[in-house]
Design a protein around this motif. Structure first.
Motif, PDB file in Angstrom:
ATOM      1  N   GLY A 147       0.790  -1.231   0.000  1.00  0.00           N
ATOM      2  CA  GLY A 147       0.000   0.000   0.000  1.00  0.00           C
ATOM      3  C   GLY A 147       0.814   1.269   0.000  1.00  0.00           C
ATOM      4  N   LEU A 148       2.120   1.202   0.191  1.00  0.00           N
ATOM      5  CA  LEU A 148       2.914   2.429   0.186  1.00  0.00           C
ATOM      6  C   LEU A 148       2.948   3.003  -1.226  1.00  0.00           C
ATOM      7  CD1 LEU A 148       6.072   1.702   2.363  1.00  0.00           C
ATOM      8  CD2 LEU A 148       4.169   3.220   2.917  1.00  0.00           C
ATOM      9  N   PRO A 149       2.710   4.288  -1.361  1.00  0.00           N
ATOM     10  CA  PRO A 149       2.743   4.873  -2.708  1.00  0.00           C
ATOM     11  C   PRO A 149       4.154   4.773  -3.290  1.00  0.00           C
ATOM     12  CG  PRO A 149       2.164   6.537  -1.030  1.00  0.00           C
ATOM     13  CD  PRO A 149       2.434   5.273  -0.304  1.00  0.00           C
ATOM     14  N   THR A 150       4.247   4.327  -4.547  1.00  0.00           N
ATOM     15  CA  THR A 150       5.571   4.108  -5.130  1.00  0.00           C
ATOM     16  C   THR A 150       6.356   5.403  -5.235  1.00  0.00           C
ATOM     17  OG1 THR A 150       4.391   4.119  -7.235  1.00  0.00           O
ATOM     18  CG2 THR A 150       5.142   1.996  -6.427  1.00  0.00           C
ATOM     19  N   GLY A 151       5.661   6.505  -5.416  1.00  0.00           N
ATOM     20  CA  GLY A 151       6.353   7.781  -5.516  1.00  0.00           C
ATOM     21  C   GLY A 151       7.130   8.136  -4.265  1.00  0.00           C
ATOM     22  N   LEU A 152       6.743   7.554  -3.151  1.00  0.00           N
ATOM     23  CA  LEU A 152       7.381   7.888  -1.877  1.00  0.00           C
ATOM     24  C   LEU A 152       8.608   7.015  -1.611  1.00  0.00           C
ATOM     25  CD1 LEU A 152       6.624   9.943   0.250  1.00  0.00           C
ATOM     26  CD2 LEU A 152       5.234   8.221   1.391  1.00  0.00           C
ATOM     27  N   LEU A 153       8.763   5.946  -2.368  1.00  0.00           N
ATOM     28  CA  LEU A 153       9.795   4.964  -2.031  1.00  0.00           C
ATOM     29  C   LEU A 153      11.222   5.507  -2.048  1.00  0.00           C
ATOM     30  CD1 LEU A 153       8.388   1.690  -3.634  1.00  0.00           C
ATOM     31  CD2 LEU A 153       8.179   2.542  -1.303  1.00  0.00           C
ATOM     32  N   PRO A 154      11.603   6.300  -3.040  1.00  0.00           N
ATOM     33  CA  PRO A 154      12.977   6.817  -3.001  1.00  0.00           C
ATOM     34  C   PRO A 154      13.253   7.621  -1.735  1.00  0.00           C
ATOM     35  CG  PRO A 154      12.024   7.151  -5.171  1.00  0.00           C
ATOM     36  CD  PRO A 154      10.909   6.666  -4.282  1.00  0.00           C
ATOM     37  N   LYS A 155      12.245   8.356  -1.259  1.00  0.00           N
ATOM     38  CA  LYS A 155      12.458   9.101  -0.020  1.00  0.00           C
ATOM     39  C   LYS A 155      12.625   8.139   1.150  1.00  0.00           C
ATOM     40  CE  LYS A 155      11.339  13.316   0.589  1.00  0.00           C
ATOM     41  NZ  LYS A 155      11.006  14.731   0.399  1.00  0.00           N
ATOM     42  N   ILE A 156      11.691   7.165   1.226  1.00  0.00           N
ATOM     43  CA  ILE A 156      11.692   6.249   2.364  1.00  0.00           C
ATOM     44  C   ILE A 156      12.973   5.428   2.392  1.00  0.00           C
ATOM     45  CG2 ILE A 156      10.572   4.199   3.320  1.00  0.00           C
ATOM     46  CD1 ILE A 156       7.913   5.283   2.371  1.00  0.00           C
ATOM     47  N   MET A 157      13.433   4.988   1.217  1.00  0.00           N
ATOM     48  CA  MET A 157      14.532   4.032   1.184  1.00  0.00           C
ATOM     49  C   MET A 157      15.908   4.685   1.116  1.00  0.00           C
ATOM     50  SD  MET A 157      12.760   1.189  -1.280  1.00  0.00           S
ATOM     51  CE  MET A 157      13.761  -0.184  -0.725  1.00  0.00           C
ATOM     52  N   VAL A 158      15.964   5.942   0.663  1.00  0.00           N
ATOM     53  CA  VAL A 158      17.270   6.569   0.476  1.00  0.00           C
ATOM     54  C   VAL A 158      17.348   7.954   1.115  1.00  0.00           C
ATOM     55  CG1 VAL A 158      18.993   7.296  -1.211  1.00  0.00           C
ATOM     56  CG2 VAL A 158      17.526   5.338  -1.710  1.00  0.00           C
ATOM     57  N   ASP A 159      16.527   8.858   0.629  1.00  0.00           N
ATOM     58  CA  ASP A 159      16.701  10.263   1.023  1.00  0.00           C
ATOM     59  C   ASP A 159      16.484  10.493   2.516  1.00  0.00           C
ATOM     60  OD1 ASP A 159      14.916  11.257  -1.999  1.00  0.00           O
ATOM     61  OD2 ASP A 159      17.023  10.709  -1.690  1.00  0.00           O
ATOM     62  N   ASN A 160      15.395   9.948   3.060  1.00  0.00           N
ATOM     63  CA  ASN A 160      15.117  10.194   4.475  1.00  0.00           C
ATOM     64  C   ASN A 160      16.177   9.589   5.382  1.00  0.00           C
ATOM     65  OD1 ASN A 160      12.859  11.581   3.596  1.00  0.00           O
ATOM     66  ND2 ASN A 160      11.405   9.954   4.122  1.00  0.00           N
ATOM     67  N   PRO A 161      16.613   8.344   5.130  1.00  0.00           N
ATOM     68  CA  PRO A 161      17.701   7.822   5.974  1.00  0.00           C
ATOM     69  C   PRO A 161      18.969   8.657   5.866  1.00  0.00           C
ATOM     70  CG  PRO A 161      16.615   6.014   4.831  1.00  0.00           C
ATOM     71  CD  PRO A 161      16.028   7.280   4.287  1.00  0.00           C
ATOM     72  N   ARG A 162      19.317   9.108   4.667  1.00  0.00           N
ATOM     73  CA  ARG A 162      20.531   9.910   4.533  1.00  0.00           C
ATOM     74  C   ARG A 162      20.386  11.236   5.261  1.00  0.00           C
ATOM     75  NH1 ARG A 162      24.329   8.768   0.629  1.00  0.00           N
ATOM     76  NH2 ARG A 162      24.617  10.977   0.131  1.00  0.00           N
ATOM     77  N   ALA A 163      19.205  11.809   5.215  1.00  0.00           N
ATOM     78  CA  ALA A 163      18.997  13.081   5.908  1.00  0.00           C
ATOM     79  C   ALA A 163      19.015  12.902   7.424  1.00  0.00           C
ATOM     80  CB  ALA A 163      17.668  13.698   5.474  1.00  0.00           C
ATOM     81  N   THR A 164      18.551  11.753   7.890  1.00  0.00           N
ATOM     82  CA  THR A 164      18.456  11.503   9.331  1.00  0.00           C
ATOM     83  C   THR A 164      19.810  11.168   9.936  1.00  0.00           C
ATOM     84  OG1 THR A 164      16.202  10.694   9.027  1.00  0.00           O
ATOM     85  CG2 THR A 164      17.317  10.078  11.077  1.00  0.00           C
ATOM     86  N   TYR A 165      20.566  10.317   9.230  1.00  0.00           N
ATOM     87  CA  TYR A 165      21.853   9.852   9.759  1.00  0.00           C
ATOM     88  C   TYR A 165      22.963  10.565   9.005  1.00  0.00           C
ATOM     89  CZ  TYR A 165      19.049   6.120  11.860  1.00  0.00           C
ATOM     90  OH  TYR A 165      18.123   5.411  12.582  1.00  0.00           O
ATOM     91  N   ALA A 166      23.409  11.671   9.584  1.00  0.00           N
ATOM     92  CA  ALA A 166      24.395  12.498   8.891  1.00  0.00           C
ATOM     93  C   ALA A 166      25.635  11.706   8.492  1.00  0.00           C
ATOM     94  CB  ALA A 166      24.791  13.669   9.783  1.00  0.00           C
ATOM     95  N   ARG A 167      26.023  10.756   9.317  1.00  0.00           N
ATOM     96  CA  ARG A 167      27.261  10.030   9.061  1.00  0.00           C
ATOM     97  C   ARG A 167      27.176   9.132   7.835  1.00  0.00           C
ATOM     98  NH1 ARG A 167      30.328   8.526  14.659  1.00  0.00           N
ATOM     99  NH2 ARG A 167      30.422  10.672  15.463  1.00  0.00           N
ATOM    100  N   LEU A 168      25.957   8.807   7.414  1.00  0.00           N
ATOM    101  CA  LEU A 168      25.814   7.988   6.205  1.00  0.00           C
ATOM    102  C   LEU A 168      26.327   8.721   4.981  1.00  0.00           C
ATOM    103  CD1 LEU A 168      22.266   6.364   6.598  1.00  0.00           C
ATOM    104  CD2 LEU A 168      24.495   5.437   7.209  1.00  0.00           C
ATOM    105  N   ARG A 169      26.346  10.025   5.074  1.00  0.00           N
ATOM    106  CA  ARG A 169      26.761  10.815   3.910  1.00  0.00           C
ATOM    107  C   ARG A 169      28.278  10.903   3.826  1.00  0.00           C
ATOM    108  NH1 ARG A 169      22.385  13.935   6.059  1.00  0.00           N
ATOM    109  NH2 ARG A 169      23.710  15.639   6.784  1.00  0.00           N
TER     110      ARG A 169
END
Lengths: 137, 353, 368
Positions: free
Chosen positions: B326-348
C-alpha cells in the motif's frame, strides 16, 4: 460600526471587567491600569464565555525548567479549555496570527462630549460630570 | 529495489554471553564464568516466538542468525541493500548493576565492530547504551570517533521516561556528536509492560511497545528536550507508525490549554515532532490497501518521517516483500534513500573506522 | 445600566434529530456528609478518620495537579456554593436545559471510593454512591440516569453490587475507571463482565483511577499534560487486554464504552492487534476472530475530548474507520475540557452521522 456608550468608567475599576452589549453582541470590557479593552465575550474555540475566565499573566520560558512570568493581569484565560488571549490585542498566545478573539476599539469619553452625540447610549442616562467607556461595534 | 537503499533496522543476535567474553576485561571474563552467567535474554523477544525470528532465517538448531555471512545471504546480497544499520538487542539494559550493564554494552559494541562492521563495508551500527547515564555518556564518547557508529540506542520502556532531565547528559552527548537517539521496541523491565499492570499474553506485551513509544515521545516533547537540544533527532524503531497522527492530535490539543505548565514548548507538539522525529516502517500497522495507507500517510503530514527497514530477523513479512503493502511508489525513493541519509548524517560520509 | 441579554438559550444542536444524549456527566457531593445516610457506622468512621486512599500517596491533592481548580470549568461553580456539579438546579440550567439534553448519564468520580486500597471501604462507598445518585439526582430529574459504581478491584463484590441493581432502569450502565491494578481482561475482573452481560448493561470505562504502577510503562513522568496524554495510552492497554484475554469471546453480549480516553487510537490499535495476532496466533487459540472484529462489535467510544486534527477533515477518516454507529456524544460537564454539544462536533460530519453520534447510537446501546 457605531460608537456605543456601554458603562460609566467608575463601574470598571482597574483589574476589573464588565460584560456589556453593543450592536447585538456580548462584549467584555477590561480595565488594564486605566486603559480599556473590549473583546467579544466568546472564545473562538467552542464559544466559552471569556468573561468568566481568570486574568493571568504571560508565562514564557528561555529553557526547560525556567519560568519567566510577566504582564500579570493582561491575559484572559478561557474558563473552558484555557486558551490564553492577550487582552490588549485579542490574539491567542499559542497561535497569534490565526487564532484570535475579536477586538473592539474602546475609549473613554467625558459625559459632556457624549451628550452632544452621536452615540448610542443603550438604556442608561449619561451625566455630564461622569466619564464613560465607549465601544465601537 | 532502489540501488542505494538503506535498511535502518537490522538485529545481529549475540548467541550467548560466551561470545562476548573475548571483548571483556579480565575481571568480567572470569566472574561471568565463575557465577554461571551464561545467558541473558529479554522477555521482550522470547527466542522461540514466531515473531522473534522468521522461520526460514533460523539456523539448524533454531537460533536466530548471528553472523555477517547469514546477514549477507538473507538480506544484503539477497535484496541488494546499499547500507544496513545494526541495532543490537542483547539486553544490556536488564541488569540492575550499572557496572554489569556497562561492561556488557561495551562488549556488545566491540563485538559488533569486530564481527560485523570490520567484515562488511555496507554496515553501520548503533551504539548500544547501558543503563547508567554516566556510563552511557562514556560509551558515546568512546565510540563516537568511529564514524561507522551512526546512532545511540535505547529502549522505549526504561526506568525513567526518556525526556526527563536525568537523561539529558545522554541527549547532549548525542547532539554533540551528530548522532540521533534511536529508541527501539523493548523494555528494560523496570515496570510492567503496561501502566495498568501485567498482561497475560505475549501478544499484549508486544502490542504494548507502541504504548512505550507514546510515553517516550510525550516525555521528550513536553520536557523540552528539543528546545534544549535543537540539533537532536530521534528515531522510533519498530514502533508501528500508524499510532502517531492520533497521538499528535491529542498532545497538540492539550498543549493549547495547558501550555503554561510547560512554557518552553513554544510551538505545537506536532510541528516539533515533524522536525525532529523519524520512524522506521517495520512493522507498519495498517491495512494493506493503498487507499487506507494513503489516508493514513496524509494524517502524518510529512514525506520525510519514514525510514525503510526490514527489522531482520523479526518476522513481519514473507519472502521478499520488504515493503509494506500500500505504500505509494512515488514515496519509495524518499523512504529508502533520502530520508535515511537526511536523518543519519554520518551515512553521507562514506563510512570508515 | 447597560442591559445584557443572557447567553441565548437553549443551544441545542439542530442535527440532534434522534435526540441528544450526554454520556458523561460528573455529579459531585457538596461534602461527604451527603453519603452519611447510606453508610454504616464503621464505614463512615473509616471514611472520615482514615480517608479515601487510592493507590498513591496524596491524601489531599493529586499526583499530577490539575490545570484548573478541581479540573473544572471556571464558570461551573454554582452560585449557591459548593463545587461544580453539586447543585441540581444549576446543573439543569447550565447543561440539561441549556442544550436541550434528553438523557444524561451520571458518572460519579472521586470521592466514589473506586480503586481504594481498602476493599471494604470501596464496597461500602460504591453502595452509598449508587444510593446517592438516585436520592439526590435521578429521582428528582427524569432526564438523568445513574451508573452502577462498583469496587472493581474486588470482582465478586462488584458482581454482587451489579446484581443488586440489575433491572432497575434508573441505572443504565456499570462504571469502572480506566487505570486498574491489572489489565481489565484478567480473570479477577471476569465476575464484573459476567454480571454486566447478564444484566444487559454496558460497562463504561472512564479515564482515571490509579493502578499503583508508574504512570507510564517507562516510568513516572513529570507533568499533568503527560497524564492527560496517557489516558489514551492506557485505554489502548485496556482494550487490548479485554480483546486478547477473550473477554468478548466469553461474553458475546458485553459492550464497553471507553469514556474520555480519546478515540483516534481505536483504528490504529485494531490494525496493530490484527498484525500482531496474525503472527502469533499460536499463542492465543482461544481467540476465534481477529481482534479488530471483537473491537468492532463490542467497543464503543465517547467523543470528548473531541480530537482536533490540524486538518479537521481527517477526523472523518478516523470516525469512518471506527464505525459511525459506535461513537457516543459526551460533554464531560463540568470539567475544563468540556465539549459544547453545539460546537464540538464539527458540522462537516454528514448530518445523519451527527444525529447518530448525538443520540441515535446511545439510544440503541442503552435502550433509551
Amino acid at each position: 460600526m457605531a460608537r456605543h456608550v456601554v458603562a460609566p468608567v467608575a463601574e470598571i475599576p482597574p483589574g476589573g471587567r464588565k460584560v456589556v452589549e453593543a450592536a447585538g453582541k456580548r462584549i467584555v470590557v477590561f480595565n488594564l491600569g486605566g486603559e480599556f479593552f473590549a473583546l467579544l465575550d466568546r472564545c473562538p474555540h467552542q464559544g466559552g464565555p471569556l468573561s468568566s475566565g481568570i486574568l493571568c499573566g504571560l508565562t514564557q520560558s528561555d529553557a526547560p525548567g525556567t519560568y519567566r512570568f510577566s504582564r500579570a493581569g493582561e491575559v484572559i484565560r478561557c474558563p473552558w479549555h484555557q486558551w490564553e488571549f492577550d487582552i490588549r490585542t485579542g490574539q491567542s498566545w499559542f497561535d497569534p496570527r490565526r487564532t484570535k478573539v475579536r477586538r473592539f476599539p474602546a475609549t473613554v469619553a467625558p459625559g459632556a462630549a457624549l451628550l452632544e452625540g452621536p452615540c448610542r447610549a443603550e438604556t442608561f442616562p449619561v451625566r455630564v460630570e461622569d466619564s464613560y467607556v465607549v465601544v465601537e461595534a | 529495489m532502489t540501488e542505494a537503499a538503506i535498511d535502518c533496522d537490522l538485529h545481529p543476535t549475540v548467541p550467548g554471553v560466551a561470545t562476548l567474553l573475548p571483548f571483556m576485561d579480565e575481571y568480567w571474563r572470569h566472574t561471568l564464568v565463575e557465577r554461571g552467567i551464561e545467558a541473558l535474554e529479554s522477555a521482550s523477544y522470547p527466542p522461540n516466538a514466531p515473531s522473534t525470528c522468521r522461520a526460514d532465517w533460523r539456523g539448524p538448531k533454531g537460533g536466530a542468525p548471528s553472523s555477517v555471512a547469514e546477514l549477507r545471504a538473507q538480506v544484503l546480497d539477497r535484496w541488494g541493500t546499499a547500507i544496513g544499520i545494526l541495532n543490537p538487542l542483547f539486553p544490556v539494559q536488564l541488569p540492575f548493576s550499572r557496572d554489569m550493564s556497562a561492561a556488557l554494552a561495551r562488549a556488545v559494541n566491540d563485538w559488533v565492530r569486530a564481527e560485523w562492521l570490520d567484515r562488511d563495508d555496507r554496515l553501520r551500527a548503533s551504539i548500544l547504551l547501558p543503563n547508567g547515564v554516566e556510563e552511557a555518556v562514556a560509551e558515546i564518547e568512546r565510540l563516537a570517533p568511529d564514524r561507522r557508529f551512526v546512532q545511540g540506542l535505547v529502549l522505549c520502556m526504561g526506568e525513567i521516561p526518556l525526556g526527563r532531565r536525568e537523561w539529558w547528559p545522554v541527549h547532549a552527548a548525542l547532539e554533540k556528536h551528530g548522532l540521533p537517539l534511536g529508541i527501539h521496541a523493548g523494555s528494560a523491565w523496570r515496570h510492567p509492560p503496561t501502566s495498568v499492570g501485567w498482561p497475560s499474553w505475549y501478544v499484549e506485551e508486544y502490542a504494548a511497545n507502541a504504548l512505550g513509544f507514546q510515553a517516550s515521545l510525550a516525555s521528550l516533547v513536553t520536557e523540552g528536550v528539543f528546545q534544549k537540544h535543537p540539533g537532536l533527532k530521534v528515531v522510533l524503531i519498530e514502533s508501528g507508525v500508524s499510532w502517531l497522527p492520533g497521538f499528535l492530535w491529542r498532545l497538540s490539543k492539550s498543549w493549547k490549554g495547558v501550555r503554561f505548565e510547560v512554557p518552553w514548548v513554544d510551538r505545537p507538539p506536532a510541528e516539533i515532532v515533524r522536525d525532529h522525529v523519524r520512524l522506521t516502517i517495520r512493522p507498519f500497522d495498517a491495512p494493506e490497501d493503498g487507499e487506507t495507507v494513503a489516508r493514513m500517510l496524509d494524517h502524518l503530514r510529512s514525506d520525510e518521517m519514514l525510514l525503510w527497514a526490514t527489522d531482520w530477523p523479526h518476522a513481519h513479512f514473507e519472502g521478499d516483500a520488504t515493503l509494506p503493502a500500500g505504500l505509494p511508489t512515488g514515496l519509495l525513493p524518499k523512504i529508502m534513500v533520502d530520508n535515511p541519509r537526511a536523518t543519519y548524517a554520518r551515512l553521507r560520509e562514506g563510512g570508515s573506522a | 445600566m447597560n442591559l445584557v441579554r443572557p447567553i441565548a438559550a437553549p443551544a441545542r444542536p439542530a442535527a440532534a434529530s434522534l435526540g441528544l444524549v450526554d454520556c458523561d456527566i460528573h455529579p459531585r457531593v457538596r461534602d461527604l456528609s451527603e453519603f452519611r445516610p447510606f453508610l454504616s457506622e464503621a464505614a463512615w468512621h473509616r471514611l472520615i478518620t482514615y480517608g479515601i486512599h487510592a493507590r498513591h500517596g496524596f491524601a489531599k491533592g493529586y499526583p499530577f495537579p490539575k490545570a484548573a481548580p478541581l479540573a473544572c470549568r471556571r464558570d461551573a461553580w454554582p452560585p449557591s456554593g459548593g463545587p461544580p456539579a453539586s447543585d441540581l438546579p444549576f446543573l439543569r440550567e447550565q447543561l440539561l436545559d441549556r442544550y436541550g439534553i434528553d438523557v444524561g448519564v451520571l458518572n460519579p468520580l472521586q470521592p466514589s471510593g473506586q480503586g481504594d486500597v481498602n476493599d471494604g471501604l470501596s464496597a461500602a462507598l460504591a453502595r452509598a454512591v449508587n444510593e446517592w445518585q438516585l436520592a439526590h439526582w435521578v429521582d428528582h430529574e427524569p432526564r438523568l440516569r445513574a451508573s452502577i459504581v462498583v469496587p472493581y478491584e474486588d470482582g465478586p463484590a462488584s458482581a454482587a453490587e451489579i446484581r443488586r441493581w440489575a433491572g432497575d432502569r434508573r441505572f443504565c450502565q456499570v462504571l469502572l475507571m480506566s487505570r486498574t491494578a491489572e489489565p481489565l481482561g484478567r480473570q479477577r475482573y471476569w465476575p464484573i463482565w459476567e454480571a454486566a452481560a447478564e444484566a444487559g448493561l454496558p460497562v463504561g470505562i472512564h479515564a482515571f483511577g490509579y493502578s499503583g504502577h508508574a504512570m507510564t510503562n517507562g516510568g513516572w513522568p513529570s507533568f499533568y499534560i503527560e497524564e492527560v496524554q496517557e489516558h489514551a495510552t492506557s485505554a489502548q492497554a485496556q482494550v487490548t487486554s479485554m480483546v486478547v484475554e477473550g473477554v468478548f469471546e466469553r461474553f458475546p453480549a458485553l459492550r464497553v464504552i471507553m469514556i474520555e480516553c480519546g478515540f483516534a487510537w481505536m483504528p490504529t490499535l485494531a490494525w496493530r492487534l490484527d498484525a500482531t495476532w496474525k503472527r502469533l496466533k499460536d499463542e492465543v487459540p482461544h481467540l476465534r476472530r481477529a481482534p479488530s472484529e471483537y473491537m468492532r462489535e463490542h467497543v464503543f467510544v465517547s467523543t470528548q475530548p473531541i480530537e482536533e486534527p490540524e486538518r479537521p477533515q481527517h477526523l472523518l477518516d478516523t470516525m469512518e474507520w471506527i464505525g459511525w454507529e459506535r461513537i457516543l456524544f459526551a460533554s464531560d460537564y463540568p470539567h475544563w475540557d468540556f465539549d459544547d454539544p453545539r460546537l464540538a462536533i464539527p458540522s462537516f460530519i454528514p448530518e445523519e452521522k451527527r444525529a447518530a453520534i448525538y443520540g441515535g447510537n446511545a439510544r440503541r446501546l442503552f435502550g433509551f
